[in-house]
Design a protein around this motif. Structure first.
Motif, mmCIF file in Angstrom:
data_model
loop_
_atom_site.group_PDB
_atom_site.id
_atom_site.type_symbol
_atom_site.label_atom_id
_atom_site.label_comp_id
_atom_site.label_asym_id
_atom_site.label_seq_id
_atom_site.Cartn_x
_atom_site.Cartn_y
_atom_site.Cartn_z
ATOM 1 N N VAL A 21 -1.640 65.440 -20.735
ATOM 2 C CA VAL A 21 -2.461 64.226 -20.670
ATOM 3 C C VAL A 21 -1.631 63.009 -21.092
ATOM 4 O O VAL A 21 -1.721 61.945 -20.479
ATOM 5 N N GLY A 22 -0.800 63.175 -22.110
ATOM 6 C CA GLY A 22 0.069 62.071 -22.531
ATOM 7 C C GLY A 22 1.060 61.672 -21.454
ATOM 8 O O GLY A 22 1.279 60.478 -21.207
ATOM 9 N N ILE A 23 1.634 62.651 -20.792
ATOM 10 C CA ILE A 23 2.573 62.364 -19.707
ATOM 11 C C ILE A 23 1.848 61.752 -18.519
ATOM 12 O O ILE A 23 2.372 60.873 -17.837
ATOM 13 N N ALA A 24 0.607 62.182 -18.276
ATOM 14 C CA ALA A 24 -0.184 61.602 -17.189
ATOM 15 C C ALA A 24 -0.472 60.130 -17.445
ATOM 16 O O ALA A 24 -0.431 59.311 -16.516
ATOM 17 N N VAL A 38 -1.174 55.036 -7.550
ATOM 18 C CA VAL A 38 -1.479 55.389 -8.937
ATOM 19 C C VAL A 38 -2.168 56.746 -9.051
ATOM 20 O O VAL A 38 -1.776 57.572 -9.873
ATOM 21 N N ILE A 39 -3.175 56.980 -8.235
ATOM 22 C CA ILE A 39 -3.925 58.243 -8.327
ATOM 23 C C ILE A 39 -3.024 59.435 -8.023
ATOM 24 O O ILE A 39 -3.055 60.452 -8.724
ATOM 25 N N LEU A 44 -0.054 64.167 -10.119
ATOM 26 C CA LEU A 44 1.203 64.920 -10.184
ATOM 27 C C LEU A 44 1.723 65.027 -11.614
ATOM 28 O O LEU A 44 2.337 66.033 -11.981
ATOM 29 N N CYS A 45 1.471 64.015 -12.427
ATOM 30 C CA CYS A 45 1.949 64.039 -13.807
ATOM 31 C C CYS A 45 1.087 64.905 -14.717
ATOM 32 O O CYS A 45 1.455 65.134 -15.861
ATOM 33 N N ILE A 46 -0.045 65.378 -14.247
ATOM 34 C CA ILE A 46 -0.867 66.292 -15.045
ATOM 35 C C ILE A 46 -0.360 67.727 -14.940
ATOM 36 O O ILE A 46 -0.494 68.513 -15.868
ATOM 37 N N ILE A 47 0.268 68.072 -13.822
ATOM 38 C CA ILE A 47 0.716 69.445 -13.568
ATOM 39 C C ILE A 47 1.898 69.777 -14.477
ATOM 40 O O ILE A 47 2.909 69.066 -14.465
ATOM 41 N N PRO A 48 1.788 70.846 -15.271
ATOM 42 C CA PRO A 48 2.903 71.204 -16.166
ATOM 43 C C PRO A 48 4.178 71.508 -15.388
ATOM 44 O O PRO A 48 4.143 71.957 -14.255
ATOM 45 N N PHE A 52 7.434 66.521 -15.708
ATOM 46 C CA PHE A 52 8.682 65.976 -16.230
ATOM 47 C C PHE A 52 9.551 65.417 -15.113
ATOM 48 O O PHE A 52 10.180 64.374 -15.257
ATOM 49 N N TYR A 53 9.585 66.103 -13.979
ATOM 50 C CA TYR A 53 10.345 65.616 -12.833
ATOM 51 C C TYR A 53 9.714 64.351 -12.252
ATOM 52 O O TYR A 53 10.413 63.415 -11.867
ATOM 53 N N CYS A 54 8.403 64.318 -12.191
ATOM 54 C CA CYS A 54 7.707 63.136 -11.677
ATOM 55 C C CYS A 54 7.924 61.944 -12.592
ATOM 56 O O CYS A 54 8.149 60.825 -12.120
ATOM 57 N N LEU A 55 7.862 62.160 -13.875
ATOM 58 C CA LEU A 55 8.074 61.072 -14.821
ATOM 59 C C LEU A 55 9.508 60.551 -14.741
ATOM 60 O O LEU A 55 9.737 59.340 -14.772
ATOM 61 N N ALA A 56 10.474 61.455 -14.608
ATOM 62 C CA ALA A 56 11.866 61.031 -14.462
ATOM 63 C C ALA A 56 12.053 60.222 -13.177
ATOM 64 O O ALA A 56 12.780 59.226 -13.156
#
Length: 84
Positions: A21-24, A38-39, A44-48, A52-56
């Motif tokens: 949730v924090g990464i999302a 945005v959606i 994509l950022c909720i999926i474990p 991390f790859y999406c955030l990078a």
């Protein structure tokens, strides 16, 4: 030996869920800031592990809103990137 209750299994997932949730939230604000959908990026950022790859990617990608503004300024001046 006591059997493991189902609630213990759920409780062990709480740290993972909180981290996702924090990464999302971070992905949501980065996508919003950079002019990305945005959606889509929030989901994509909720999926474990994928998150991390999406955030990078979101940290390193270009800002589409700023590129559009620069293109509009160059077009108003009658210049293109090739002429620069």
């Amino acid at each position: 030996m006591q059997p493991v209750a189902e609630s213990n299994a759920f409780i062990s997932l709480i740290p993972l869920l909180l981290a996702c949730v924090g990464i999302a939230f971070a992905g949501h604000y980065l996508a919003k800031d950079k002019g990305r959908p945005v959606i889509r990026w929030t989901i994509l950022c909720i999926i474990p592990i994928v998150n991390f790859y999406c955030l990078a990617y979101l940290v390193g990608c270009t800002n589409l809103r700023l590129e559009a503004k620069l293109d509009a300024i160059l077009k108003a001046q009658g210049q293109t990137l090739v002429n620069l």
